[in-house]
Design a protein around this motif. Structure first.
Motif, PDB file in Angstrom:
ATOM      1  N   GLU A  51       0.858  -1.174   0.000  1.00 59.66           N
ATOM      2  CA  GLU A  51       0.000   0.000   0.000  1.00 59.66           C
ATOM      3  C   GLU A  51       0.896   1.226   0.000  1.00 59.66           C
ATOM      4  OE1 GLU A  51      -2.995   2.147   3.144  1.00 59.66           O
ATOM      5  OE2 GLU A  51      -3.083  -0.042   2.999  1.00 59.66           O
ATOM      6  N   THR A  56      -3.433   3.442  -1.868  1.00 60.86           N
ATOM      7  CA  THR A  56      -3.646   2.612  -3.053  1.00 60.86           C
ATOM      8  C   THR A  56      -3.067   1.220  -2.787  1.00 60.86           C
ATOM      9  OG1 THR A  56      -3.429   4.576  -4.436  1.00 60.86           O
ATOM     10  CG2 THR A  56      -3.256   2.435  -5.543  1.00 60.86           C
ATOM     11  N   GLN A  57      -3.869   0.205  -3.040  1.00 59.11           N
ATOM     12  CA  GLN A  57      -3.463  -1.182  -2.785  1.00 59.11           C
ATOM     13  C   GLN A  57      -2.736  -1.767  -3.997  1.00 59.11           C
ATOM     14  OE1 GLN A  57      -4.260  -3.174   0.148  1.00 59.11           O
ATOM     15  NE2 GLN A  57      -4.554  -1.114   0.951  1.00 59.11           N
ATOM     16  N   TYR A  58      -1.722  -2.618  -3.725  1.00 58.01           N
ATOM     17  CA  TYR A  58      -0.969  -3.324  -4.757  1.00 58.01           C
ATOM     18  C   TYR A  58      -0.867  -4.794  -4.383  1.00 58.01           C
ATOM     19  CZ  TYR A  58       0.279   1.460  -5.879  1.00 58.01           C
ATOM     20  OH  TYR A  58       0.223   2.792  -6.186  1.00 58.01           O
TER      21      TYR A  58
END
Length: 143
Positions: A51, A56-58
């Motif tokens: 993150e 934003t998530q990855y």
């Protein structure tokens, strides 16, 4: 007590061995395919999702480095035999797979050839450090 400043050490090694005569695009393609087999069968090697500071998530990735080596066509066979002899799980990529376009045809291409006749262009393995080191003894780090 867990100290976040201490270096992280791994008892295992995750390595890819590529044949030294592959084109750059082939090296990248083969590496991606090979490590997917390890990720799929060894989920404990995959860490947590990433993150960024904005939330934003990855996707998660391996928790430890992937070391990439290269060797000759002859060395590929030697390393393959060593890995199997040490019962280290290994993923394989053969030259025939460059002519296929899907998983079904990839598996059929490998199944059609005897183990000692496989035209290996890449291997990936994960196991105890010392065992992986013995399998790869004689290989060079990828430049």
């Amino acid at each position: 007590m867990n100290n976040d400043d201490e270096p992280i050490r791994f008892d295992t090694k995750l390595a890819v061995l590529l044949r030294d005569d592959l084109a750059s695009w082939q090296r990248l393609n083969v590496t991606a395919f090979l490590v997917s087999g390890i990720a799929a069968t060894t989920p404990e090697l995959v860490g947590e999702a990433y993150e960024d500071a904005d939330g934003t998530q990855y996707l998660p990735m391996f928790r430890q480095p992937v070391l990439v080596f290269e060797g000759s066509k002859e060395f590929m066979s030697v390393a393959h035999g060593r890995a199997l002899g040490r019962q280290i799980p290994v993923s394989v990529f053969t030259a025939d797979l460059f002519a296929t376009g899907n998983d079904r045809d990839n598996r059929a291409a490998v199944k059609a050839v005897a183990r000692d006749q496989l035209d290996l262009v890449g291997l990936a393995l994960h196991g105890p450090k010392n065992a992986v080191d013995k399998v790869l003894k004689g290989a060079q780090m990828h430049p």
